[in-house]
Design a protein around this motif. Structure first.
Motif, PDB file in Angstrom:
ATOM      1  N   PRO A   1       0.989  -1.254   0.041  1.00  0.00           N
ATOM      2  CA  PRO A   1       0.072  -0.027  -0.018  1.00  0.00           C
ATOM      3  C   PRO A   1       0.976   1.308   0.110  1.00  0.00           C
ATOM      4  O   PRO A   1       0.365   2.274  -0.737  1.00  0.00           O
TER       5      PRO A   1
ATOM      6  N   GLY B   1      -4.277   2.083  -1.904  1.00  0.00           N
ATOM      7  CA  GLY B   1      -3.699   3.374  -1.784  1.00  0.00           C
ATOM      8  C   GLY B   1      -2.218   3.626  -2.438  1.00  0.00           C
ATOM      9  O   GLY B   1      -1.362   4.507  -2.175  1.00  0.00           O
ATOM     10  N   GLY B   2      -1.617   2.502  -3.208  1.00  0.00           N
ATOM     11  CA  GLY B   2      -0.492   2.647  -3.800  1.00  0.00           C
ATOM     12  C   GLY B   2      -0.523   3.868  -4.774  1.00  0.00           C
ATOM     13  O   GLY B   2      -1.457   4.241  -5.550  1.00  0.00           O
ATOM     14  N   ALA B   3       0.761   4.463  -5.247  1.00  0.00           N
ATOM     15  CA  ALA B   3       0.951   5.415  -6.230  1.00  0.00           C
ATOM     16  C   ALA B   3       1.452   4.817  -7.516  1.00  0.00           C
ATOM     17  O   ALA B   3       2.006   3.893  -7.492  1.00  0.00           O
TER      18      ALA B   3
END
Lengths: 345, 345, 345, 345
Positions: free
Chosen positions: B78, B104-106
């Motif tokens: 995440p 919620g990883g970028a």
């Protein structure tokens, strides 16, 4: 060598011939991807006609889990909870997909006779709720499994009771209709009478168990929720690029009452099976309303039934589950009953 | 009345006849649901054979977005980030599905010539990273789009370079192979040589754009990641209940090099088209390696081409995109070129 | 032995004496937990008075990251995107917290002079957006860092311009005001004039960098968003059980213009520092508006400055950052300038 | 005018004087932000010493909900479930924070005598689990509330039993120790004996209820989990910028057995209260082990007690909850008992 008789699940059946034919017929020329095609437009019209709802939207998705979890995520804020019967599929058999898609929403099972969510159970849940207290997930949606995972159904009045109670506290209402065609066949009411006319906002419309190849659908009666679903369905990866091949299945399914006729065959063969089992002295958990029979069978007898070529699942200690599909024939059931009679004797 | 020539997308094509036939053939008898069927077992064997990898696992899913986002979520914590080229589909056209599924990883786009992710771009990104500092998403995966969204490809050496650089810093490697068959056709290398032998951990295997009806797939070369995917795919609602009908499409697709032959036709017709356009004096953005052509065309000329019955998309100011599919014929391209010639004159 | 001069960050400072005194004074008797206490009630009144807004709500949280991510999650749907300047703290220094709390929302940096988000940059972003297309994250919020991470500020007019442009497309507006007191001190406008009167829906109100002990806050001007925040803040674990001790800090901070006086000291000492550095021939990146100075210094000189006891951070190749706080004194700056002069010579 | 006697919650108490003094003492000079300060280094050493564990890590966070949810998210994959007693705080009073932070993990309550999680309850839960079946959340962590929300405690042996059973199936173990000091005071065992020596991987260490101002903490005994927590805690916004002021509270709390002495006072006054109530003929739900008393009181009597100035909460029909804190004095309890005697007569 013994042949097998399939009673494990309606998921084990194949594809209804007319749906296969519709697929083949749609394989012509080119069509805009992602739902911008004429088959998808036609499906939307079909859904609006069949459900008698001018603004209903339909979102084909590849599974009932997707239909349920995405519907519920659109109805339930991250801090909310979904109230359902403690036997509900969304609670017990979907690996908390709803919690994932909703950003951490809770799923709460409540007790209820005949596996149904009742207004009384909601009253109790509501009484135990600290409304407005952020320490507690706030009840936000009710989800009715119709038919239930134990094959019981809700009449329109039985749907209306909990959805009204829910609405009175600001909750929305969802129906997991993985087998809703089977219920409609029995109830004889219209799709509208079992859904939006009795307070249902979003329906998970099952099709795969009843003859489709690769699609179930979300049918949404609230335009504001539909707007959300456009995005939710896409980012869940459930917008098929060649959407026409999903839409055409559903259109063929809903056309000319085909879904009801397919379900009728499944219901009929279960009724035949249940009557036979009762005649053989077997105790049924509940009288089967649709296409699922739950019977009490000693472990030894169950093993003998398996050896006789019957394919079925256990459903807890001393209980077996027998499911028929649109493909099941009366002759198969006669054969099954004959084998069971031998196995039990 | 003018007929249309389809050059919008390979997604607009239909289903390859052999795949349709395989579907019809699989519609026989009953089969265990959710992948416990013989077609799915056969598909797994096929994938292992075609990719020459003894423990590869395959997960049919309904879209490329699902394949990408679930793969990347399984590879990226995440708090991690996915590095890809700034033109990558996962960054620009999937509504941040990867961020949702990864918790919620970028997703970070980096520049690179010919739309490729290069080791140099990774070096720069790594140099700008505060490793181990929790204020910053930690680079965790590289994702290569192969072919890229602009139709350029990576050779095995060009795959190996960034994946090695990635591995040296502990990152995993993913390939978005929505059109990988088209690249394999051009490169003439084996599937293994373009994937796990050059450091790829997970592949999104496209099939829909190239002749399948309702399925793409994740091919995973790392058993530990496969264990995760079992759950991730299910709770995303991507485990079709009648899985056999997804598996059989992929099996037919990969059998006897069918996927490569289908892709070859698409590549061939694009080569024919590109040669013709060049002859007509049109400037191409890049020489098309596979089945996509990007050409500079003034707005007026583009409008005239549309009026002439050509179906295509714009791709930014003054650029149009023309895509062929396995269904495109040389005759259609000849027809298209004739109409373009008229339109431009 | 050389003493150190602290110029690393205003985060390195201690607690303002009056805030410490207020904490001690609140440590009397018992008080309802989780915000049901009189100090929290008083804080709400104070915020409404200071911001001249009758329905503003305030949510103490333990960090600026929490204030930003929770605010943005309340304003941005999971499929939305936050538009901010490419240097913004929410984009670069919060480990994608906003993506996590929003369920996978995207954060998009856009260019802009002096590190400000401009209406022109929004116009470009909007023009590049496929509105309503679920393949693409939909711009949903603008976030202005005020002051920016490079110490520049927005006047009320400069806030109004992007928030108006945003509102015209249905976007909401957020201000990351980690150092907003410093901006207010310089601008001389009222808190209302820099926030809700120019279109700001939610403000992350910094306090820790400017004298508080353990709390920043969200100030929300939209009651519907506040309703969400009650739950979002709680389930993020940011509702302190002994809330009175968070509330009393913020109340003391906002009382009698204390926050502005504290910020004034930081601004003043930076102005003094900047003048001195310029006198010494040092090039500044931008003229410092508030309490941060960015100066071009050769690596060697920077090392000599460190040896002379100056504590500061690098900010990219050949640039150093010097930050003063409410605790910095003019004498310290004089001392620092003297040491720098020696170091540079 | 009647004075009030505070028995609502230990959350209603203030800050222990020594902790307030430590805060004031730490307010000197400047310190690196985000935990790079000497107080935080000292706290880490203190935790390792107090828990006799060479690699334990400590993460100050602002609430017990944060400590629990972040700990559990680090131990439980998104498709996993947390098993706890059906009365557990993480299940009933944290708005599903654990589901949010874990990406949709499930929290499952199981029954158990005296509000404890027992190996027998785990056996039943394990037997009902379809291990490896992705339709079902996979049990991944056990969480013990110690003391429970009803004030009962676990001995080291009672902790070891479920954690061993858990480990035998691959589950990790967490303790919600919001009031663990109160349990340690009663048990007389060492912190190590009640945590990692009996299989606990991560502890939520309560401090706020027992004298701290603004911080609880996660104490993690597994370095691999600690590595994750560095990121998880940051992106949850729980890394205070002026961390020294959180760390110094915890350090003062754990120094010289202060936490145990504070808890002892709370336990002592509850024992005094319980003895008095029994003498007055009041029925207690369970004999209070720590600082919470649950007593059966008719509604009318409860109202009279409230009128007499006692502050307390109801805990379900006909039951009230009385909680003492480190601030409660014997004299207050004597006063309370006298008032209750009058109220009941």
């Amino acid at each position: 060598m013994t042949s097998f008789i399939e009673l494990r699940s309606d998921n084990s059946a194949g594809v209804a011939p007319k749906i296969m034919a519709a697929l083949a017929a749609a394989n012509t020329g080119s069509a805009l991807a992602y739902g911008g095609d004429e088959w998808t437009a036609r499906l939307r019209d079909r859904v609006r006609e069949v459900f008698e709802h001018p603004t209903a939207e339909v979102f084909p998705v590849v599974s009932g889990t997707a239909a349920n979890a995405l519907s519920l995520a659109a109805l339930c804020p991250p801090w909310g909870s979904v109230l359902c019967h403690e036997s509900a599929h969304v609670l017990r058999s979907e690996c908390a997909a709803t919690s994932m898609f909703s950003g951490g929403g809770a799923i709460r099972g409540v007790p209820g006779e005949s596996y149904r969510l009742t207004p009384e159970a909601l009253d109790e849940a509501f009484a135990a709720t600290r409304w407005g207290d952020p320490h507690h997930s706030q009840p936000s949606v009710v989800s009715l499994t119709l038919p239930t995972d134990y094959g019981t159904i809700y009449s329109p009045v039985q749907v209306a009771a909990p959805t009204e109670r829910a609405r009175s506290r600001g909750l929305r209402a969802h129906v997991d209709g993985a087998r809703i065609a089977n219920a409609l066949d029995v109830l004889g009411c219209s799709p509208a009478e079992l859904t939006w006319r009795v307070g249902v906002d979003v329906l998970s419309l099952g099709a795969t168990k009843n003859g489709a190849l690769s699609t179930d659908a979300i049918v949404c009666f609230d335009p504001a929720v539909s707007e959300q679903l456009v995005y939710r369905v896409k980012r869940a990866g459930h917008v098929a690029s060649k959407m026409r091949f999903q839409s055409v299945q559903l259109d063929a399914y809903l056309t000319d009452g085909r879904w009801l006729r397919l379900a009728h065959q499944a219901n009929l063969t279960t009724a035949h099976l249940a009557a036979g089992l009762t005649r053989l002295g077997m105790e049924l958990l509940v009288p089967p309303a649709v296409n699922m029979t739950f019977a009490r069978v000693a472990r030894e007898a169950a093993v003998r039934m398996e050896h006789a070529g019957l394919l079925f699942y256990g459903a807890g200690e001393g209980v077996i589950r027998l499911v028929t599909s649109f493909q099941t024939t009366e002759a198969e059931i006669d054969d099954a009953l004959a084998r069971i009679e031998t196995a039990l004797s």
